[in-house]
Write a protein that holds these residues in place. Structure first.
Motif, short mmCIF file in Angstrom:
data_model
loop_
_atom_site.label_atom_id
_atom_site.label_comp_id
_atom_site.label_asym_id
_atom_site.label_seq_id
_atom_site.Cartn_x
_atom_site.Cartn_y
_atom_site.Cartn_z
N ASP A 1 -6.67 2.21 8.11
CA ASP A 1 -5.86 3.28 8.71
C ASP A 1 -5.49 2.85 10.11
O ASP A 1 -6.19 3.17 11.07
CB ASP A 1 -6.62 4.60 8.71
CG ASP A 1 -6.75 5.14 7.30
OD1 ASP A 1 -5.82 4.93 6.49
OD2 ASP A 1 -7.81 5.73 7.00
N GLU B 1 0.53 -0.52 8.72
CA GLU B 1 1.65 0.15 8.04
C GLU B 1 2.97 -0.49 8.47
O GLU B 1 3.84 -0.75 7.64
CB GLU B 1 1.62 1.62 8.44
CG GLU B 1 2.25 2.49 7.39
CD GLU B 1 2.02 3.97 7.70
OE1 GLU B 1 1.01 4.31 8.36
OE2 GLU B 1 2.88 4.76 7.30
N LYS C 1 -6.69 -1.53 -0.87
CA LYS C 1 -7.46 -0.52 -0.14
C LYS C 1 -8.92 -0.64 -0.57
O LYS C 1 -9.25 -0.36 -1.72
CB LYS C 1 -6.95 0.88 -0.46
CG LYS C 1 -5.58 1.14 0.12
CD LYS C 1 -5.16 2.59 0.02
CE LYS C 1 -3.78 2.73 0.66
NZ LYS C 1 -3.12 3.97 0.53
#
Ligand code: F6R
Length: 320
Positions: A248, A253, A270
């Motif tokens: 995260d 991203e 993940k």
């Protein structure tokens, strides 16, 4: 076969939680920690380093060489990890550390390191023999965690629950088979952020050793200051597959979106798990199985590492 060992990781890890720590660790307050090891043993050093980075109050360094840092002293703790116990680089760091009076502790399955640990009464943990160093990973990791905890360096409060992440072999095999299909016949580029760097390296090492493939690691945020430009005009984009290790982290991203815009073939992994250690352990399981399935798809023997033997024979010829 190495595949059988990867499939038994849960059982091997569970056994390791009962390993004994031999010897009496010095009760001093050490001023620094040196982690020494090569290849499939040395990757444990990287993982421990990554977890300690945000929690350790003393400096931690990794040595993957014959030499130890000049500042090593009697106030240093050197933890040497070598599955065979005969890796010359690691043996040399141990002798040098003992020469300057540092505290030395050892994780091994045998060889000269075990002999030395017994003769000199060095704190040590013995892992199961008869495995292959890189596939003995969960035992090397858990043995090192146990050994370090006797010095008050605690990375995991519950080793048994850590092993639970290895339990669901069917789902990890399924993910690994899909990943193997995606990566076979490619040049895998593994992208992670700094805290997952050891896992990215583990993937690379497993692709090298089990799949006999080259692989590359790129680390965020340094990635955004050089590698990112290399993606603009790679020599052969068709050959490349990107594997992004998810965290995260907005820059991860950003990287995924950037690669997709460039039409790079990319997969995101993940990791399961509640903390960094379990995520790394889970990811390492995927790495081991994926690399072994790629070897199968390429008709190669995952367990063979002829060129490492060639190098080790060369080293031995220098010292004889
Ligand atoms: C072999 C492997 C190698 C060895 C390395 C160091 O499976 O993974 O990278 O780990 O040559 O040897 P050890 O681990 O015996 O110190």
């Amino acid at each position: 076969m190495i595949l059988d060992i990867y499939l038994r990781w849960y059982e091997l890890a569970l056994r390791a939680t009962n390993f004994e720590v031999y010897g009496s660790p010095r009760k001093d307050l050490f001023q620094n920690l040196i982690l020494s090891g090569m290849g499939g043993s040395g990757i444990v050093c990287d993982m421990i380093y990554s977890v300690l980075y945000s929690s350790s109050e003393i400096p931690v360094t990794i040595v993957k060489d014959f030499q130890i840092p000049r500042w090593t002293s009697k106030n240093s703790l050197l933890c040497a990890i070598s599955y065979s116990g005969n890796t010359l680089e690691t043996l040399n760091t141990v002798s040098k550390a003992l020469e300057v009076g540092a505290e030395v502790c050892i994780v091994t399955s045998g060889g000269k390191l075990l002999e030395l640990a017994r003769v000199r009464g060095l704190p040590h943990v013995v892992v199961d023999s008869g495995l292959i160093p890189r596939a003995a990973f969960p035992q090397l990791l858990i043995a090192t965690l146990k050994l370090l905890s006797t010095y008050g360096i605690n990375l995991c409060s519950d080793l048994r629950s850590l092993t639970n992440i290895l339990r669901d072999v069917d789902s990890v095999s399924k993910i690994s088979k899909e990943l193997a299909e995606f990566l076979k016949n490619s040049l895998p580029v593994i992208i992670s952020n700094t805290r997952f760097y050891p896992l990215a390296m583990r993937f690379k090492d497993e692709f090298n050793e089990n799949s006999k493939m080259m692989a590359k690691v790129e680390v965020i945020p340094e990635w955004a200051h050089n590698d990112i430009v290399g993606w603009e005009k790679p020599v052969n984009l068709d050959l490349i597959r990107a594997l992004v290790l998810w965290d995260d982290d907005p820059v991860i991203e950003f990287a995924v979106n950037y690669l997709k815009e460039l039409e790079v073939k990319v997969r995101v992994l993940k990791s399961l798990g509640d903390d960094l250690l379990s995520k790394i352990l889970y990811g390492s399981h995927v790495a081991g199985l994926t690399s072994t399935y790629i070897a199968e798809l390429r008709g190669l023997k995952a367990e063979e590492t002829k060129s490492i033997e060639k190098y080790k024979n060369f080293l031995r010829s220098l010292s004889s």
